[in-house]
Design a protein around this motif. Sequence first.
Motif, mmCIF file in Angstrom:
data_model
loop_
_atom_site.group_PDB
_atom_site.id
_atom_site.type_symbol
_atom_site.label_atom_id
_atom_site.label_comp_id
_atom_site.label_asym_id
_atom_site.label_seq_id
_atom_site.Cartn_x
_atom_site.Cartn_y
_atom_site.Cartn_z
ATOM 1 N N ILE A 172 0.836 -1.194 0.000
ATOM 2 C CA ILE A 172 0.000 0.000 0.000
ATOM 3 C C ILE A 172 0.872 1.246 0.000
ATOM 4 N N GLU A 173 1.986 1.212 0.723
ATOM 5 C CA GLU A 173 2.874 2.367 0.760
ATOM 6 C C GLU A 173 3.438 2.654 -0.621
ATOM 7 N N GLU A 174 3.824 1.615 -1.351
ATOM 8 C CA GLU A 174 4.352 1.792 -2.699
ATOM 9 C C GLU A 174 3.283 2.395 -3.601
ATOM 10 N N GLU A 175 2.053 1.911 -3.455
ATOM 11 C CA GLU A 175 0.944 2.437 -4.250
ATOM 12 C C GLU A 175 0.694 3.907 -3.914
ATOM 13 N N ALA A 176 0.745 4.233 -2.609
ATOM 14 C CA ALA A 176 0.522 5.613 -2.185
ATOM 15 C C ALA A 176 1.618 6.528 -2.724
ATOM 16 N N TRP A 177 2.874 6.051 -2.701
ATOM 17 C CA TRP A 177 3.971 6.886 -3.191
ATOM 18 C C TRP A 177 3.850 7.110 -4.692
ATOM 19 N N THR A 178 3.431 6.090 -5.439
ATOM 20 C CA THR A 178 3.244 6.243 -6.882
ATOM 21 C C THR A 178 2.230 7.342 -7.168
ATOM 22 N N SER A 179 1.143 7.343 -6.406
ATOM 23 C CA SER A 179 0.117 8.373 -6.567
ATOM 24 C C SER A 179 0.669 9.754 -6.209
ATOM 25 N N THR A 180 1.454 9.814 -5.117
ATOM 26 C CA THR A 180 2.046 11.085 -4.687
ATOM 27 C C THR A 180 3.009 11.621 -5.737
ATOM 28 N N ALA A 181 3.856 10.745 -6.268
ATOM 29 C CA ALA A 181 4.835 11.157 -7.273
ATOM 30 C C ALA A 181 4.135 11.674 -8.529
ATOM 31 N N GLN A 182 3.057 11.007 -8.923
ATOM 32 C CA GLN A 182 2.314 11.445 -10.107
ATOM 33 C C GLN A 182 1.699 12.824 -9.884
ATOM 34 N N GLU A 183 1.161 13.035 -8.683
ATOM 35 C CA GLU A 183 0.548 14.326 -8.376
ATOM 36 C C GLU A 183 1.593 15.440 -8.377
#
Length: 239
Positions: free
Chosen positions: A193-204
């Motif tokens: 979940i952390e990896e998924e959250a970071w991917t979303s953060t990086a995209q934003e």
Amino acid sequence: MSQEGPGDLDRVFKALGNETRRRILRFLAQRAHYPYELSTMLGLTPRGVFKHLESLQKAGLVEREHGESDLGPDRVYYRLNVRFGLSTTILPDSFVVRLTRHGRTGRIVIPQGFVIPEARPDVAAVRRLLRELGKVNRRLSDLDEERMRFASLRGKIIRQIEIIMDEAQWDEESCQKVRTLLDPVRQQMDESIEEEAWTSTAQEALQLFERMFSSQAQQLKKKKSSQEKEEEFVVDLEK
């Protein structure tokens, strides 16, 4: 408030800033205790213990539960109700507060190469326990050093991003949006979940940069077009 992690870091830091409350947490990490029992262990009045327990409860670190007593009415016990790791790293080029949350029902697996020796009332058993504890302490020390190295690396990478924003002369509001997105505090249940959250953060964050660069490019284009028109106007006047 979440049962897997605190909801207010300011309250958590305030609660942990008191030695007595830290001692209470150490006792509660072993098992649930009732206030009078804690007051005896700490050498404090029950009223004083209640105040500390109230602060810990407001911070979301402990909770109350009713339990049976052999001596009379049911007692109110306090126990830890969160499963999270909190680390703070302060370096000349980095400040990182990281919160790692674990599922309430999730089982924390013992690392490979480590064991929990059996508790037996003999010297050999105690020796094995102390030997294993030494191994764990050394491993934690190694992890702390590694965390410091990565925190320093993180600070240097963040500085590179700050340089890009400085050179692009971003307004403070836009810069703050990026800083907020890159805040290292995480409240995640597991690594996936952390990896998924970071991917979303990086995209934003990347989208913010794309919009800002696009806006700046348009402004430069308009400025260049305006300058060209002024030059044409000057040429016409000279003719």
